[in-house]
Scaffold this motif. Sequence first.
Motif, PDB file in Angstrom:
ATOM      1  N   LYS A  16       0.857  -1.298   0.340  1.00 36.53           N
ATOM      2  CA  LYS A  16       0.300   0.395  -0.366  1.00 36.53           C
ATOM      3  C   LYS A  16       0.756   1.409  -0.031  1.00 36.53           C
ATOM      4  O   LYS A  16       0.873   2.362  -0.473  1.00 36.53           O
ATOM      5  N   GLY A  17       2.048   0.851   0.963  1.00 33.78           N
ATOM      6  CA  GLY A  17       3.102   2.410   0.602  1.00 33.78           C
ATOM      7  C   GLY A  17       3.433   2.766  -0.285  1.00 33.78           C
ATOM      8  O   GLY A  17       3.455   3.612  -0.895  1.00 33.78           O
ATOM      9  N   MET A  18       3.699   2.001  -1.089  1.00 34.38           N
ATOM     10  CA  MET A  18       4.413   1.477  -2.578  1.00 34.38           C
ATOM     11  C   MET A  18       3.524   1.635  -3.532  1.00 34.38           C
ATOM     12  O   MET A  18       4.678   2.927  -4.732  1.00 34.38           O
ATOM     13  N   VAL A  19       2.657   1.613  -3.629  1.00 30.26           N
ATOM     14  CA  VAL A  19       1.789   2.164  -4.298  1.00 30.26           C
ATOM     15  C   VAL A  19       1.339   3.668  -4.516  1.00 30.26           C
ATOM     16  O   VAL A  19       1.153   4.047  -4.837  1.00 30.26           O
ATOM     17  N   VAL A  20       1.239   4.234  -2.772  1.00 26.66           N
ATOM     18  CA  VAL A  20       1.553   5.662  -2.556  1.00 26.66           C
ATOM     19  C   VAL A  20       2.563   6.144  -2.566  1.00 26.66           C
ATOM     20  O   VAL A  20       2.363   8.047  -4.034  1.00 26.66           O
ATOM     21  N   SER A  21       3.897   6.074  -2.285  1.00 24.47           N
ATOM     22  CA  SER A  21       4.968   6.356  -3.202  1.00 24.47           C
ATOM     23  C   SER A  21       6.145   5.588  -3.429  1.00 24.47           C
ATOM     24  O   SER A  21       6.600   4.460  -2.220  1.00 24.47           O
ATOM     25  N   PRO A  22       6.338   5.020  -4.658  1.00 27.98           N
ATOM     26  CA  PRO A  22       6.629   4.116  -5.030  1.00 27.98           C
ATOM     27  C   PRO A  22       7.799   4.559  -5.011  1.00 27.98           C
ATOM     28  O   PRO A  22       8.756   5.715  -4.651  1.00 27.98           O
ATOM     29  N   GLU A  23       9.050   3.507  -4.861  1.00 26.23           N
ATOM     30  CA  GLU A  23      10.286   3.519  -4.449  1.00 26.23           C
ATOM     31  C   GLU A  23      11.117   2.592  -4.895  1.00 26.23           C
ATOM     32  O   GLU A  23      10.612   1.166  -5.536  1.00 26.23           O
ATOM     33  N   ASP A  24      12.398   2.645  -5.022  1.00 24.89           N
ATOM     34  CA  ASP A  24      13.207   1.909  -5.701  1.00 24.89           C
ATOM     35  C   ASP A  24      13.904   1.139  -4.182  1.00 24.89           C
ATOM     36  O   ASP A  24      14.968   1.219  -3.938  1.00 24.89           O
ATOM     37  N   ARG A  25      13.882  -0.238  -4.091  1.00 19.60           N
ATOM     38  CA  ARG A  25      14.235  -1.101  -2.604  1.00 19.60           C
ATOM     39  C   ARG A  25      15.990  -1.256  -3.193  1.00 19.60           C
ATOM     40  O   ARG A  25      16.387  -1.898  -2.207  1.00 19.60           O
ATOM     41  N   ALA A  26      16.321  -1.226  -4.153  1.00 20.26           N
ATOM     42  CA  ALA A  26      17.355  -1.581  -4.205  1.00 20.26           C
ATOM     43  C   ALA A  26      18.498  -1.339  -3.843  1.00 20.26           C
ATOM     44  O   ALA A  26      19.374  -1.335  -3.384  1.00 20.26           O
ATOM     45  N   ASP A  27      17.790   0.806  -4.194  1.00 18.24           N
ATOM     46  CA  ASP A  27      18.806   1.121  -2.969  1.00 18.24           C
ATOM     47  C   ASP A  27      18.701   1.420  -1.545  1.00 18.24           C
ATOM     48  O   ASP A  27      20.002   1.003  -0.601  1.00 18.24           O
ATOM     49  N   ALA A  28      18.247   0.602  -0.998  1.00 12.50           N
ATOM     50  CA  ALA A  28      17.912   1.163   0.841  1.00 12.50           C
ATOM     51  C   ALA A  28      18.710  -0.406   1.176  1.00 12.50           C
ATOM     52  O   ALA A  28      20.206  -0.691   2.002  1.00 12.50           O
ATOM     53  N   VAL A  29      18.140  -2.356  -0.355  1.00 19.39           N
ATOM     54  CA  VAL A  29      18.763  -2.970   0.250  1.00 19.39           C
ATOM     55  C   VAL A  29      20.636  -2.828   0.455  1.00 19.39           C
ATOM     56  O   VAL A  29      21.230  -3.334   0.985  1.00 19.39           O
ATOM     57  N   GLY A  30      20.915  -1.982  -0.656  1.00 19.73           N
ATOM     58  CA  GLY A  30      22.470  -2.039  -1.091  1.00 19.73           C
ATOM     59  C   GLY A  30      23.119  -1.576   0.132  1.00 19.73           C
ATOM     60  O   GLY A  30      24.269  -1.718   0.366  1.00 19.73           O
ATOM     61  N   ARG A  31      22.496  -0.530   0.643  1.00 17.52           N
ATOM     62  CA  ARG A  31      22.753   0.472   1.710  1.00 17.52           C
ATOM     63  C   ARG A  31      23.294  -0.312   2.478  1.00 17.52           C
ATOM     64  O   ARG A  31      23.954  -0.875   4.143  1.00 17.52           O
ATOM     65  N   LEU A  32      21.841  -1.180   3.149  1.00 18.33           N
ATOM     66  CA  LEU A  32      21.932  -2.326   4.848  1.00 18.33           C
ATOM     67  C   LEU A  32      23.401  -3.640   4.341  1.00 18.33           C
ATOM     68  O   LEU A  32      23.843  -3.419   5.092  1.00 18.33           O
ATOM     69  N   LEU A  33      22.689  -3.729   2.967  1.00 14.10           N
ATOM     70  CA  LEU A  33      23.988  -4.505   2.778  1.00 14.10           C
ATOM     71  C   LEU A  33      26.143  -3.948   2.497  1.00 14.10           C
ATOM     72  O   LEU A  33      26.478  -4.807   3.573  1.00 14.10           O
ATOM     73  N   SER A  34      25.428  -2.905   2.638  1.00 19.46           N
ATOM     74  CA  SER A  34      27.132  -2.512   2.394  1.00 19.46           C
ATOM     75  C   SER A  34      27.531  -1.929   3.736  1.00 19.46           C
ATOM     76  O   SER A  34      28.624  -2.119   4.662  1.00 19.46           O
ATOM     77  N   LYS A  35      26.228  -1.354   4.841  1.00 15.88           N
ATOM     78  CA  LYS A  35      26.881  -1.185   6.621  1.00 15.88           C
ATOM     79  C   LYS A  35      27.566  -3.352   6.629  1.00 15.88           C
ATOM     80  O   LYS A  35      27.982  -2.999   8.018  1.00 15.88           O
ATOM     81  N   ALA A  36      27.334  -3.669   6.310  1.00 17.83           N
ATOM     82  CA  ALA A  36      27.171  -5.414   7.242  1.00 17.83           C
ATOM     83  C   ALA A  36      28.333  -6.023   5.973  1.00 17.83           C
ATOM     84  O   ALA A  36      28.821  -6.318   6.433  1.00 17.83           O
ATOM     85  N   GLY A  37      29.057  -4.869   5.249  1.00 22.21           N
ATOM     86  CA  GLY A  37      30.734  -5.323   4.464  1.00 22.21           C
ATOM     87  C   GLY A  37      29.550  -6.345   3.172  1.00 22.21           C
ATOM     88  O   GLY A  37      31.271  -6.822   2.978  1.00 22.21           O
ATOM     89  N   GLY A  38      28.678  -5.579   3.175  1.00 22.47           N
ATOM     90  CA  GLY A  38      28.627  -6.759   1.783  1.00 22.47           C
ATOM     91  C   GLY A  38      28.519  -6.056   0.966  1.00 22.47           C
ATOM     92  O   GLY A  38      28.422  -5.073   0.665  1.00 22.47           O
ATOM     93  N   ARG A  39      27.814  -6.401  -0.521  1.00 25.60           N
ATOM     94  CA  ARG A  39      27.006  -6.182  -1.179  1.00 25.60           C
ATOM     95  C   ARG A  39      26.016  -6.275  -2.200  1.00 25.60           C
ATOM     96  O   ARG A  39      25.637  -7.837  -2.074  1.00 25.60           O
ATOM     97  N   LEU A  40      25.101  -5.394  -2.744  1.00 25.26           N
ATOM     98  CA  LEU A  40      24.313  -6.268  -3.847  1.00 25.26           C
ATOM     99  C   LEU A  40      24.550  -6.558  -5.002  1.00 25.26           C
ATOM    100  O   LEU A  40      25.303  -5.141  -5.827  1.00 25.26           O
ATOM    101  N   ILE A  41      24.244  -7.793  -5.577  1.00 29.09           N
ATOM    102  CA  ILE A  41      24.688  -8.200  -6.515  1.00 29.09           C
ATOM    103  C   ILE A  41      23.691  -8.113  -7.632  1.00 29.09           C
ATOM    104  O   ILE A  41      23.561  -7.501  -8.742  1.00 29.09           O
ATOM    105  N   GLY A  42      21.782  -8.552  -6.927  1.00 32.03           N
ATOM    106  CA  GLY A  42      21.147  -8.532  -8.232  1.00 32.03           C
ATOM    107  C   GLY A  42      19.623  -8.138  -7.179  1.00 32.03           C
ATOM    108  O   GLY A  42      19.554  -8.537  -6.436  1.00 32.03           O
ATOM    109  N   TYR A  43      18.723  -7.213  -7.810  1.00 34.37           N
ATOM    110  CA  TYR A  43      17.478  -6.771  -7.060  1.00 34.37           C
ATOM    111  C   TYR A  43      16.633  -7.574  -8.086  1.00 34.37           C
ATOM    112  O   TYR A  43      16.208  -6.314  -8.703  1.00 34.37           O
ATOM    113  N   TYR A  44      15.567  -8.046  -7.490  1.00 34.74           N
ATOM    114  CA  TYR A  44      14.737  -8.085  -8.669  1.00 34.74           C
ATOM    115  C   TYR A  44      13.063  -8.200  -8.098  1.00 34.74           C
ATOM    116  O   TYR A  44      12.984  -8.951  -6.671  1.00 34.74           O
ATOM    117  N   VAL A  45      11.874  -7.668  -8.524  1.00 31.91           N
ATOM    118  CA  VAL A  45      10.498  -8.648  -7.862  1.00 31.91           C
ATOM    119  C   VAL A  45      10.220  -8.731  -8.929  1.00 31.91           C
ATOM    120  O   VAL A  45      10.642  -9.322 -10.600  1.00 31.91           O
TER     121      VAL A  45
END
Length: 111
Positions: A16-45
Amino acid sequence: MPIFITQGRFTREAIKGMVVSPEDRADAVGRLLSKAGGRLIGYYVTFGEYDFLVIAEAPGETQMAAVLLAAASGGGVTDLKTTLAMTSIEAKGAFAAAGDLTPGFRSAGGV
């Protein structure tokens, strides 16, 4: 670094929230992984049983578990399923190691 494949679902509230305000979740997931010393290779819906698929590198299982727990704690995702992936070269090494181990192993119910 180990590679992890995670599938999950968005909660109804998250959708519901993303329908009202669409967002690219890959950015948030990538930042979270980076904080843990990792990296995002791919994000798919995705269509079907799961809503998304993430392919990521993390230093180890503990760091990946921390990323998953942090993501789940926000309440926007559920039913996370994570698989450790091996390259074909890593798998070849595992098969070779198994070949060294099998001669002395007796299967359950084996005579």
